[in-house]
Design a protein around this motif. Structure first.
Motif: not given
Length: 539
Positions: A252-254, A264-271, A299-300, A305-308
């Motif tokens: 998901n990070l990559m 929106e999709e970045k926020k979902r992937l990294l939630h 490293r990412f 700022d999107y990961i939660k």
């Protein structure tokens, strides 16, 4: 013999009516083949090919994602015999003969089983261990492997190194298989191997006769019947679970760094959503927050700022801990960026969960950690059950209604008539039960009570008494909780902070089974401290 082969051949093609001829034989084994209980004189053997698909590891707690199989795929599991009226014949180990050492069969390779095997006197007994995995998992450190703090091999100990007789003694064995039934009258267990198609018959089944049987088959994650949990959530009970979580997290990070991915999709992937605020859920949340604060930031950086991380619990987190420690954990996790939510999951979809109040929570990674319950294997056994559905045992961990059968660990609980509560599914409970039972076995073995039906007149000694040594949990960023109270209602020492973290690490390092793995763990911790966590995605 030729006529029997012809009859069997026709049966496989058409499910012929000769099933009624052998129904009496099948009915004799309802105690250990529970899926055949509805087999009557009016049925035919086509029923055998329609029994629902089951999962090997659902019998043992522990592995939800494995290749499914049929418990009894067709009449082909019957071994050719001299007469079509003969009972099914399985290859395997027959009953021990006079002059041979008594055989102890152990089902499982968890904390209870491995502690029992480690202390078993192999000069008195032959040991046979049957399990769908060939190692013990040091579960308190499993969450650390998901983010690369520890390597996977650091928390796995091969069972043949715990008890070397399984690999070296001529009459002791380890079998990579799942137990599918127990005949307590014949003193036999029936097993099905874990295979990838390399054996002559699939599924390959065999039997093992026992003098004493130890059921330590563990438990499986509780899903409370919520739709979509097994299909979409990850559990954290096995090394394979941790490997899947790690691969999903890094994927998901990559993927989120690819061009064209919407905000929106970045926020979902990294939630990352964790369901369950017990020690496992809290420790995994703490490990994730550490990973984000140190490694993801470096490293990412494009998606940092999107990961939660969100931890959802129906009540309070760490409910078995002291009130002050619970408040400390809540404050610390919040400061570390973990979002705490109160709620009950109603259903799980591939990209979101729905709470009971109708709230939608989108996610990229969902980890389910809401406790454990009886496995399908335990439920299928025709043995007395304790409150909660575990195998019922007396004060000496013996199943009272049958001879020479004992149960311990997460799959066993005290019967109501003992007046004792069912103990929690903790590693220290299972380990203490394993230690108690192996001392009992070594003692009765020296009194010639190891053979089947031979211990009736031998005193089993003092009953098992459990004394809680305390609880510990890491909350990330070099902080941990240590609660040394013997129960929730008593007073005792409670610590939180950096000193508690040192105690937590020291205690678990000394509890790792072998010196080899202690060395691995210490080196992994030092490497992570100096160089950070490895973010390679392999597989």
């Amino acid at each position: 013999m030729a006529l029997a082969r012809v009859a069997r051949s026709g049966l496989r093609r058409s499910g012929g009516a000769i099933g009624s001829c052998i129904s009496e034989r099948v009915s004799d084994h309802k105690s250990f083949l529970p899926s055949l209980e509805k087999f009557d004189a009016q049925s035919n053997l086509m029923y055998l090919s329609t029994i629902k698909r089951v999962n090997h590891m659902n019998f043992w707690i522990r592995e939800i994602r494995t290749t499914p199989h049929y418990q009894f795929r067709s009449a082909e599991w019957l071994v050719e015999s001299e007469s079509e009226y003969d009972e099914p014949r399985y290859p395997g180990l027959e009953a021990t003969k006079p002059g041979e050492k008594p055989r102890v069969v152990v089902l499982g390779t968890g904390w209870a089983a491995c502690r029992f095997l480690k202390g078993l006197n192999t000069k008195i007994y032959d040991a046979v261990c049957i399990s769908p995995r060939n190692h013990m998992v040091f579960t308190p450190l499993l969450a650390s492997t998901c983010v690369g703090t520890l390597e996977f091999r650091s928390v796995a100990e091969p069972v043949t190194q715990i008890q070397s007789a399984l690999a070296t003694s001529p009459n002791s064995y380890f079998y990579l298989a799942s137990c599918i039934g127990v005949d307590t009258e014949k003193h036999e267990v029936y097993c099905e191997t874990i295979s990838n198609g390399g054996l002559p018959n699939e599924p390959y089944q065999f039997k093992v006769a026992y003098d004493k049987l130890i059921i330590a088959a563990g438990a499986e994650p509780l899903t409370f019947g919520i739709n979509g949990v097994k299909e979409n959530a990850y559990f954290l009970r096995e090394v394979s679970h941790a490997q899947e979580i790690r691969k999903k997290l890094l994927l998901n990070l990559m993927l989120s760094e690819n061009p064209g991915i919407s905000e929106e999709e970045k926020k979902r992937l990294l939630h990352c959503v964790i369901i369950g605020g017990g020690p496992t859920g809290v420790e995994f949340s703490g490990e994730l927050s550490d990973f984000i604060m140190r490694d993801v930031q470096e490293r990412f950086s494009h998606v940092k700022d999107y990961i939660k991380v969100t931890l959802i619990e129906a009540n309070e987190i760490l409910s078995s801990f002291d009130v002050g420690l619970r408040q400390y954990a809540t404050n610390h996790l919040t400061k570390s960026g973990v979002h705490l939510m109160r709620g009950v999951v109603r259903e799980v979809h591939p990209k979101k969960i729905v709470l009971s109040d109708g709230t939608d929570v989108p996610y990229g990674l969902l980890v389910w950690s809401t406790g454990v319950g009886p496995s399908q294997f335990v439920k299928s056994l025709n043995l007395p059950k304790s409150p909660g559905g575990r195998i019922g045992v007396d004060e000496c961990l013996r199943v009272p209604s049958v001879e020479d059968v004992f149960a311990l660990g997460d799959c066993a609980g005290f019967l109501e008539q003992t007046g004792k509560p069912v103990l929690p599914a903790l590693a220290q409970v299972a380990e203490r039960q394993g230690k108690y039972l192996v001392e009992l076995f070594n003692r009765i073995g020296k009194q010639d009570g190891g053979k089947a039906f031979s211990a009736k007149e031998i005193s089993l000694g003092e009953p098992f008494v459990y004394r809680h040594l305390g609880s510990m949990a890491s909350v990330g960023r070099y902080k941990a909780l240590v609660d040394l109270r013997q129960s929730k209602d008593t007073k005792g020492i409670s610590l939180a902070g950096f000193v508690s973290w040192l105690i937590w690490r020291s205690a678990y390092l000394t509890r790792v089974v072998s010196w080899r793995n202690r060395f691995y763990v210490a080196v992994n911790w030092a490497t992570t401290l100096v160089f950070g966590r490895d973010n390679s995605r392999i597989g």
